[in-house]
Design a protein around this motif. Structure first.
Motif, PDB file in Angstrom:
ATOM      1  N   MET A   1       0.851  -1.176   0.000  1.00 11.32           N
ATOM      2  CA  MET A   1       0.000   0.000   0.000  1.00 11.32           C
ATOM      3  C   MET A   1       0.896   1.239   0.000  1.00 11.32           C
ATOM      4  O   MET A   1       1.832   1.342   0.781  1.00 11.32           O
ATOM      5  N   VAL A   2       0.575   2.191  -0.844  1.00  6.86           N
ATOM      6  CA  VAL A   2       1.330   3.437  -0.936  1.00  6.86           C
ATOM      7  C   VAL A   2       0.878   4.372   0.183  1.00  6.86           C
ATOM      8  O   VAL A   2      -0.308   4.532   0.447  1.00  6.86           O
ATOM      9  N   LYS A   3       1.874   4.982   0.829  1.00  6.03           N
ATOM     10  CA  LYS A   3       1.611   5.927   1.910  1.00  6.03           C
ATOM     11  C   LYS A   3       2.146   7.287   1.499  1.00  6.03           C
ATOM     12  O   LYS A   3       3.015   7.383   0.640  1.00  6.03           O
ATOM     13  N   GLU A   4       1.626   8.333   2.151  1.00  7.13           N
ATOM     14  CA  GLU A   4       1.987   9.692   1.755  1.00  7.13           C
ATOM     15  C   GLU A   4       2.158  10.586   2.983  1.00  7.13           C
ATOM     16  O   GLU A   4       1.489  10.403   3.998  1.00  7.13           O
ATOM     17  N   VAL A   5       3.064  11.544   2.851  1.00  7.31           N
ATOM     18  CA  VAL A   5       3.228  12.619   3.826  1.00  7.31           C
ATOM     19  C   VAL A   5       3.311  13.921   3.042  1.00  7.31           C
ATOM     20  O   VAL A   5       4.029  14.005   2.050  1.00  7.31           O
ATOM     21  N   GLN A   6       2.561  14.916   3.493  1.00 11.30           N
ATOM     22  CA  GLN A   6       2.628  16.252   2.907  1.00 11.30           C
ATOM     23  C   GLN A   6       3.113  17.209   3.981  1.00 11.30           C
ATOM     24  O   GLN A   6       2.630  17.181   5.116  1.00 11.30           O
ATOM     25  N   CYS A   7       4.045  18.047   3.627  1.00 14.43           N
ATOM     26  CA  CYS A   7       4.594  19.007   4.573  1.00 14.43           C
ATOM     27  C   CYS A   7       3.494  19.938   5.100  1.00 14.43           C
ATOM     28  O   CYS A   7       3.516  20.352   6.248  1.00 14.43           O
ATOM     29  N   LYS A   8       2.532  20.236   4.270  1.00 13.89           N
ATOM     30  CA  LYS A   8       1.433  21.111   4.679  1.00 13.89           C
ATOM     31  C   LYS A   8       0.667  20.526   5.861  1.00 13.89           C
ATOM     32  O   LYS A   8       0.146  21.265   6.686  1.00 13.89           O
ATOM     33  N   ASP A   9       0.615  19.197   5.951  1.00 12.47           N
ATOM     34  CA  ASP A   9      -0.069  18.544   7.068  1.00 12.47           C
ATOM     35  C   ASP A   9       0.640  18.796   8.394  1.00 12.47           C
ATOM     36  O   ASP A   9       0.045  18.656   9.461  1.00 12.47           O
ATOM     37  N   ALA A  10       1.918  19.161   8.323  1.00 13.47           N
ATOM     38  CA  ALA A  10       2.697  19.459   9.528  1.00 13.47           C
ATOM     39  C   ALA A  10       2.669  20.948   9.847  1.00 13.47           C
ATOM     40  O   ALA A  10       3.358  21.398  10.755  1.00 13.47           O
ATOM     41  N   GLY A  11       1.884  21.720   9.095  1.00 17.41           N
ATOM     42  CA  GLY A  11       1.730  23.133   9.382  1.00 17.41           C
ATOM     43  C   GLY A  11       2.586  24.061   8.536  1.00 17.41           C
ATOM     44  O   GLY A  11       2.562  25.272   8.739  1.00 17.41           O
ATOM     45  N   PHE A  12       3.325  23.520   7.579  1.00 14.78           N
ATOM     46  CA  PHE A  12       4.155  24.347   6.704  1.00 14.78           C
ATOM     47  C   PHE A  12       3.378  24.637   5.420  1.00 14.78           C
ATOM     48  O   PHE A  12       3.587  24.020   4.386  1.00 14.78           O
ATOM     49  N   GLU A  13       2.465  25.590   5.507  1.00 13.18           N
ATOM     50  CA  GLU A  13       1.537  25.887   4.417  1.00 13.18           C
ATOM     51  C   GLU A  13       2.218  26.326   3.128  1.00 13.18           C
ATOM     52  O   GLU A  13       1.682  26.131   2.050  1.00 13.18           O
TER      53      GLU A  13
END
Length: 55
Positions: A1-13
């Motif tokens: 299964m492919v997983k994802e992380v977005q920097c925006k989710d950590a508050g770096f808009e």
């Protein structure tokens, strides 16, 4: 299964960093490197894992 992380989710808009990977260990390492190099922030493994979601 492919997983994802977005920097925006950590508050770096203003950051468009997105990583998708099937290997969670590799993903955590890459996110930690990005946080250190780009945002001058140290991020724990647990913090990164809290941002990971499946796509």
């Amino acid at each position: 299964m492919v997983k994802e992380v977005q920097c925006k989710d950590a508050g770096f808009e203003d950051c468009d960093f997105i990583i998708q990977d099937e290997n969670e260990d590799e993903m955590v390492d890459l996110v930690q490197q990005h946080a250190e190099r780009t945002h001058n922030k140290s991020v724990s493994r647990d913090d990164v894992q809290g941002l990971i979601h499946e796509v």
